[in-house]
Design a protein around this motif. Structure first.
Motif, PDB file in Angstrom:
ATOM      1  N   THR A 172      -0.102  -4.963   4.912  1.00 18.02           N
ATOM      2  CA  THR A 172       0.466  -4.082   5.928  1.00 18.02           C
ATOM      3  C   THR A 172      -0.604  -3.594   6.906  1.00 18.02           C
ATOM      4  OG1 THR A 172       0.121  -2.049   4.678  1.00 18.02           O
ATOM      5  CG2 THR A 172       2.142  -3.282   4.211  1.00 18.02           C
ATOM      6  N   GLU A 173      -0.150  -3.155   8.082  1.00 18.92           N
ATOM      7  CA  GLU A 173      -1.079  -2.614   9.072  1.00 18.92           C
ATOM      8  C   GLU A 173      -1.724  -1.332   8.560  1.00 18.92           C
ATOM      9  OE1 GLU A 173      -2.142  -4.044  11.852  1.00 18.92           O
ATOM     10  OE2 GLU A 173      -0.948  -5.768  11.193  1.00 18.92           O
ATOM     11  N   VAL A 174      -0.986  -0.579   7.754  1.00 19.04           N
ATOM     12  CA  VAL A 174      -1.559   0.632   7.168  1.00 19.04           C
ATOM     13  C   VAL A 174      -2.739   0.281   6.274  1.00 19.04           C
ATOM     14  CG1 VAL A 174      -1.123   2.562   5.574  1.00 19.04           C
ATOM     15  CG2 VAL A 174       0.593   1.937   7.298  1.00 19.04           C
ATOM     16  N   GLU A 175      -2.556  -0.741   5.442  1.00 15.11           N
ATOM     17  CA  GLU A 175      -3.650  -1.174   4.559  1.00 15.11           C
ATOM     18  C   GLU A 175      -4.847  -1.675   5.359  1.00 15.11           C
ATOM     19  OE1 GLU A 175      -1.403  -2.767   0.540  1.00 15.11           O
ATOM     20  OE2 GLU A 175      -1.131  -3.888   2.405  1.00 15.11           O
ATOM     21  N   LYS A 176      -4.582  -2.460   6.410  1.00 10.41           N
ATOM     22  CA  LYS A 176      -5.683  -2.974   7.226  1.00 10.41           C
ATOM     23  C   LYS A 176      -6.467  -1.836   7.868  1.00 10.41           C
ATOM     24  CE  LYS A 176      -3.290  -7.312   8.350  1.00 10.41           C
ATOM     25  NZ  LYS A 176      -2.676  -8.134   9.421  1.00 10.41           N
ATOM     26  N   ASN A 177      -5.750  -0.831   8.358  1.00 10.86           N
ATOM     27  CA  ASN A 177      -6.432   0.313   8.972  1.00 10.86           C
ATOM     28  C   ASN A 177      -7.261   1.077   7.946  1.00 10.86           C
ATOM     29  OD1 ASN A 177      -5.556  -0.057  11.631  1.00 10.86           O
ATOM     30  ND2 ASN A 177      -3.596   0.958  11.228  1.00 10.86           N
ATOM     31  N   LEU A 178      -6.730   1.216   6.745  1.00 13.01           N
ATOM     32  CA  LEU A 178      -7.493   1.879   5.690  1.00 13.01           C
ATOM     33  C   LEU A 178      -8.759   1.085   5.357  1.00 13.01           C
ATOM     34  CD1 LEU A 178      -4.645   2.992   3.240  1.00 13.01           C
ATOM     35  CD2 LEU A 178      -6.153   4.487   4.556  1.00 13.01           C
ATOM     36  N   PHE A 179      -8.606  -0.221   5.269  1.00 14.29           N
ATOM     37  CA  PHE A 179      -9.762  -1.065   4.946  1.00 14.29           C
ATOM     38  C   PHE A 179     -10.844  -0.937   6.027  1.00 14.29           C
ATOM     39  CE2 PHE A 179      -6.691  -4.193   2.667  1.00 14.29           C
ATOM     40  CZ  PHE A 179      -6.614  -3.329   1.593  1.00 14.29           C
ATOM     41  N   ARG A 180     -10.401  -0.866   7.293  1.00 10.70           N
ATOM     42  CA  ARG A 180     -11.358  -0.802   8.401  1.00 10.70           C
ATOM     43  C   ARG A 180     -12.033   0.567   8.500  1.00 10.70           C
ATOM     44  NH1 ARG A 180      -6.901  -2.844  11.479  1.00 10.70           N
ATOM     45  NH2 ARG A 180      -7.014  -5.101  11.792  1.00 10.70           N
ATOM     46  N   ASN A 181     -11.270   1.618   8.261  1.00  5.02           N
ATOM     47  CA  ASN A 181     -11.722   2.950   8.673  1.00  5.02           C
ATOM     48  C   ASN A 181     -12.060   3.924   7.555  1.00  5.02           C
ATOM     49  OD1 ASN A 181     -11.245   2.230  11.445  1.00  5.02           O
ATOM     50  ND2 ASN A 181      -9.053   2.546  11.083  1.00  5.02           N
ATOM     51  N   VAL A 182     -11.619   3.655   6.345  1.00  5.91           N
ATOM     52  CA  VAL A 182     -11.885   4.597   5.253  1.00  5.91           C
ATOM     53  C   VAL A 182     -12.848   3.947   4.266  1.00  5.91           C
ATOM     54  CG1 VAL A 182     -10.898   6.029   3.431  1.00  5.91           C
ATOM     55  CG2 VAL A 182      -9.586   5.593   5.530  1.00  5.91           C
ATOM     56  N   PRO A 183     -14.074   4.422   4.222  1.00  5.29           N
ATOM     57  CA  PRO A 183     -15.074   3.815   3.328  1.00  5.29           C
ATOM     58  C   PRO A 183     -14.613   3.818   1.875  1.00  5.29           C
ATOM     59  CG  PRO A 183     -16.110   5.367   4.848  1.00  5.29           C
ATOM     60  CD  PRO A 183     -14.624   5.543   5.001  1.00  5.29           C
ATOM     61  N   GLY A 184     -14.804   2.703   1.212  1.00  2.85           N
ATOM     62  CA  GLY A 184     -14.526   2.624  -0.220  1.00  2.85           C
ATOM     63  C   GLY A 184     -13.136   2.160  -0.583  1.00  2.85           C
ATOM     64  N   VAL A 185     -12.188   2.195   0.359  1.00  4.27           N
ATOM     65  CA  VAL A 185     -10.816   1.834   0.014  1.00  4.27           C
ATOM     66  C   VAL A 185     -10.719   0.347  -0.316  1.00  4.27           C
ATOM     67  CG1 VAL A 185      -8.456   1.599   0.875  1.00  4.27           C
ATOM     68  CG2 VAL A 185      -9.727   3.708   1.280  1.00  4.27           C
ATOM     69  N   GLN A 186     -11.277  -0.499   0.542  1.00  2.67           N
ATOM     70  CA  GLN A 186     -11.190  -1.937   0.279  1.00  2.67           C
ATOM     71  C   GLN A 186     -11.946  -2.303  -0.993  1.00  2.67           C
ATOM     72  OE1 GLN A 186     -11.945  -4.471   3.605  1.00  2.67           O
ATOM     73  NE2 GLN A 186     -11.561  -6.344   2.468  1.00  2.67           N
ATOM     74  N   ARG A 187     -13.097  -1.665  -1.217  1.00  2.58           N
ATOM     75  CA  ARG A 187     -13.851  -1.931  -2.448  1.00  2.58           C
ATOM     76  C   ARG A 187     -13.026  -1.522  -3.665  1.00  2.58           C
ATOM     77  NH1 ARG A 187     -17.780  -5.113  -3.985  1.00  2.58           N
ATOM     78  NH2 ARG A 187     -18.769  -4.676  -1.969  1.00  2.58           N
ATOM     79  N   ALA A 188     -12.297  -0.407  -3.574  1.00  2.66           N
ATOM     80  CA  ALA A 188     -11.463   0.038  -4.692  1.00  2.66           C
ATOM     81  C   ALA A 188     -10.332  -0.962  -4.959  1.00  2.66           C
ATOM     82  CB  ALA A 188     -10.885   1.421  -4.395  1.00  2.66           C
ATOM     83  N   TYR A 189      -9.700  -1.457  -3.883  1.00  2.00           N
ATOM     84  CA  TYR A 189      -8.672  -2.496  -4.028  1.00  2.00           C
ATOM     85  C   TYR A 189      -9.261  -3.702  -4.765  1.00  2.00           C
ATOM     86  CZ  TYR A 189      -4.491  -1.227  -1.249  1.00  2.00           C
ATOM     87  OH  TYR A 189      -3.314  -0.691  -0.797  1.00  2.00           O
ATOM     88  N   ARG A 190     -10.418  -4.155  -4.288  1.00  2.00           N
ATOM     89  CA  ARG A 190     -11.057  -5.336  -4.858  1.00  2.00           C
ATOM     90  C   ARG A 190     -11.373  -5.129  -6.330  1.00  2.00           C
ATOM     91  NH1 ARG A 190     -14.503  -9.688  -2.769  1.00  2.00           N
ATOM     92  NH2 ARG A 190     -16.009 -10.323  -4.368  1.00  2.00           N
ATOM     93  N   ASN A 191     -11.935  -3.980  -6.651  1.00  4.61           N
ATOM     94  CA  ASN A 191     -12.281  -3.699  -8.046  1.00  4.61           C
ATOM     95  C   ASN A 191     -11.037  -3.637  -8.928  1.00  4.61           C
ATOM     96  OD1 ASN A 191     -14.962  -3.608  -7.335  1.00  4.61           O
ATOM     97  ND2 ASN A 191     -15.072  -1.371  -7.250  1.00  4.61           N
ATOM     98  N   GLY A 192      -9.963  -3.086  -8.389  1.00  2.00           N
ATOM     99  CA  GLY A 192      -8.721  -3.022  -9.165  1.00  2.00           C
ATOM    100  C   GLY A 192      -8.174  -4.401  -9.464  1.00  2.00           C
ATOM    101  N   ILE A 193      -8.198  -5.276  -8.460  1.00  2.35           N
ATOM    102  CA  ILE A 193      -7.729  -6.648  -8.664  1.00  2.35           C
ATOM    103  C   ILE A 193      -8.625  -7.355  -9.677  1.00  2.35           C
ATOM    104  CG2 ILE A 193      -7.380  -8.882  -7.548  1.00  2.35           C
ATOM    105  CD1 ILE A 193      -6.826  -7.279  -4.944  1.00  2.35           C
ATOM    106  N   TYR A 194      -9.937  -7.136  -9.552  1.00  3.40           N
ATOM    107  CA  TYR A 194     -10.877  -7.766 -10.477  1.00  3.40           C
ATOM    108  C   TYR A 194     -10.577  -7.358 -11.922  1.00  3.40           C
ATOM    109  CZ  TYR A 194     -15.139  -8.458 -13.174  1.00  3.40           C
ATOM    110  OH  TYR A 194     -16.025  -8.811 -14.156  1.00  3.40           O
ATOM    111  N   LEU A 195     -10.379  -6.074 -12.155  1.00  3.54           N
ATOM    112  CA  LEU A 195     -10.134  -5.588 -13.519  1.00  3.54           C
ATOM    113  C   LEU A 195      -8.809  -6.125 -14.058  1.00  3.54           C
ATOM    114  CD1 LEU A 195     -11.370  -1.906 -13.149  1.00  3.54           C
ATOM    115  CD2 LEU A 195     -12.491  -3.762 -14.406  1.00  3.54           C
TER     116      LEU A 195
END
Length: 505
Positions: free
Chosen positions: A226-249
């Motif tokens: 979603t565009e909301v997710e993309k904006n979070l990934f671009r503008n909020v530090p740590g959100v994309q890393r948290a998504y990635r770590n969750g998928i990894y686990l």
């Protein structure tokens, strides 16, 4: 690498400090690590005219990754605007090209250069690399980043040479051949087939799918990001890393079931529910129900494969191929089926991928002789008797549950430690000790005992012809990260020869 011995005794016309073979994720990851470390004297040899490895080669309809995009990408190069949760081939290839351009790698790449053989020169502690054009290239260090899935496997079927129609492997898709209205046979039901079968079933006159063993399939939770997710990934530090770590686990949790199949009960229940929900015909459902433990073969993800098999123009055959004739295939039960084209979805050579490779180590030892009892390497990276050679995604570093990018990054860090050790000691040769390699591979086989891919009741590409695990990493990726995080100096032999070129890595 082809089986053409063109190295001989001719001296190399040029010398590089590092030569990398291949421009897939592993080769490019290695190149970026070198540049980040200030090591710019390297070249990447690529047999094709563009980068991409697997994601350049595989262009069949529906080609996509079955690991989520946020995890199937470099950890140091996140992409905030993935279009879907599971990346398609075109978007992955665009990502790879973007990385190449960002890190200025194109000037290091030599396209249309196929490596035909490599030999280690004991006198200079360097590798002599032969190419299909007859050129010779010297390298202090050789990194093989060809990957395990680059040699298509096509079964030797009786009468295949008599077939008058079109044939091709999914990894060599013939886009000039229009399948519309054709009678098509597909042999194989692996990861590629479950992606392209739904795409071609819609336009062929008939599709006969030859299945040897049904795969375990779970739903694919794909959707648009979603565009909301993309904006979070671009503008909020740590959100994309948290998504990635969750998928990894989430992905990593599946490893617990490899040695304790009962822990996969929920996943196998989901797969059975998925099959029952999408296939109402009891006879077809029986054909599609695996009779082996989940995890023995790679578990696949798809939400449109089963519906494609319920189409009136699709027939699932489970009694094998008896013979190929000029315009037909004869089933195991003797039934003759007329076909215009045969598509192989039969995977790749993995445990036997090096059988025809011309790689010669110290004292003239061929890789086939070193591996006469089975392919093996320390941590999947270093091979005893083959100094200054590093394999990326080598033996026993494959995964059936998580992202290979994680393994690639761990291996690249490990190779960089080896190169630093080589330079710090002013040495010209680094080689893993045979006892270290033997000890590691004994651990791999012990760890594989009782594992689902050995004892799960199936035959998979993880195992060699003797039933030994030569492909899969037998533990968690955390375990692999810990083992490669810090190199043990005592695991390697370093030596120096007098060489006017030097070893100025």
């Amino acid at each position: 690498m082809t089986n053409t011995d063109t190295t001989g005794a001719r001296p190399a016309r040029e010398r590089e400090q590092v030569v990398i073979i291949g421009t897939g994720f592993s080769g490019l990851g290695m190149a970026i690590a070198l540049k980040r470390a200030g090591m710019h004297d390297f070249v990447i040899l690529e047999k094709a005219d563009e980068v991409g490895g697997t994601w350049r080669e595989n262009t069949y309809p529906g080609c996509a990754c079955d690991i989520m995009s946020l995890l199937y990408s470099y950890s140091f190069e996140p992409k905030a605007d993935w279009s879907r949760m599971f990346p398609r081939q075109e978007e992955l290839l665009d990502y790879i090209k973007g990385v190449v351009d960002k890190y200025g790698l194109r000037r290091h790449i030599r396209f249309n250069v196929e490596v035909t053989g490599t030999e280690y020169d004991d006198a200079t502690d360097s590798w002599q690399i032969a190419t299909a054009t007859g050129e010779m290239i010297g390298a202090r260090v050789l990194v093989s980043a060809m990957g395990p899935l680059h040699r298509p496997s096509i079964p030797d079927l009786p009468g295949m040479e008599t077939f008058a129609g079109r044939t091709f492997h999914s990894a060599e898709w013939d886009h000039d051949y229009d399948l519309t209205g054709k009678r098509v046979a597909v042999i194989g039901t692996g990861a590629s087939a479950i992606q392209f079968v739904p795409r071609i079933a819609e336009r062929v006159a008939s599709l006969t799918l030859f299945q040897r063993t049904p795969p375990w399939i779970i739903p694919k939770p794909d959707r648009r990001v979603t565009e909301v997710e993309k904006n979070l990934f671009r503008n909020v530090p740590g959100v994309q890393r948290a998504y990635r770590n969750g998928i990894y686990l989430m992905q990593e949790s599946f490893v617990l079931g490899f040695k304790n199949p009962r822990l996969l009960k929920a996943a196998s229940g989901l797969a059975q529910w998925h099959l029952h929900r999408q296939v109402k015909d009891p006879a077809l459902r029986r054909k599609l129900t695996p009779d082996y433990t989940m995890g023995c073969k790679r578990t696949l993800v798809s939400s449109d494969y089963y519906p494609a098999l319920t189409r009136p123009n699709v027939d699932l055959v489970t009694d094998g191929v008896k013979e190929i004739r000029e315009n037909s295939i004869v089933r195991g039960d003797g039934t003759e089926i007329e076909v215009d084209a045969i598509i192989f979805g039969t995977g790749f050579h993995v445990t036997d991928a090096f059988e025809n490779a011309h790689i010669v180590g110290r004292h003239g030892v061929k890789i086939q002789d070193a591996w006469k009892d089975g392919i093996q390497a320390h941590l999947g990276v270093s091979v005893a008797g083959f100094p200054n050679l590093f394999l990326l995604l080598g033996p026993n570093s494959g995964l059936g549950h998580n992202s290979m990018i994680f393994i690639i990054e761990a291996q690249v860090r490990y190779v960089m430690q080896c190169l630093r050790l080589l330079a710090a000691g002013d040495a010209t040769r680094i080689s893993v000790r045979p006892t270290v390699q033997d000890r590691f591979n004994a651990w791999v086989q012990r760890k594989s005992e009782g594992a689902v891919w050995v004892a799960g009741g199936c035959t998979s590409w993880y195992l060699d012809r003797n039933g030994k695990n030569r492909a899969a990493w037998p533990a968690s990726t955390v375990n692999y990260w810990l083992r490669t995080r810090r190199l043990r100096r005592s695991d390697f032999e370093l030596a120096t020869v007098r060489d006017p070129v030097g070893a100025d890595l």
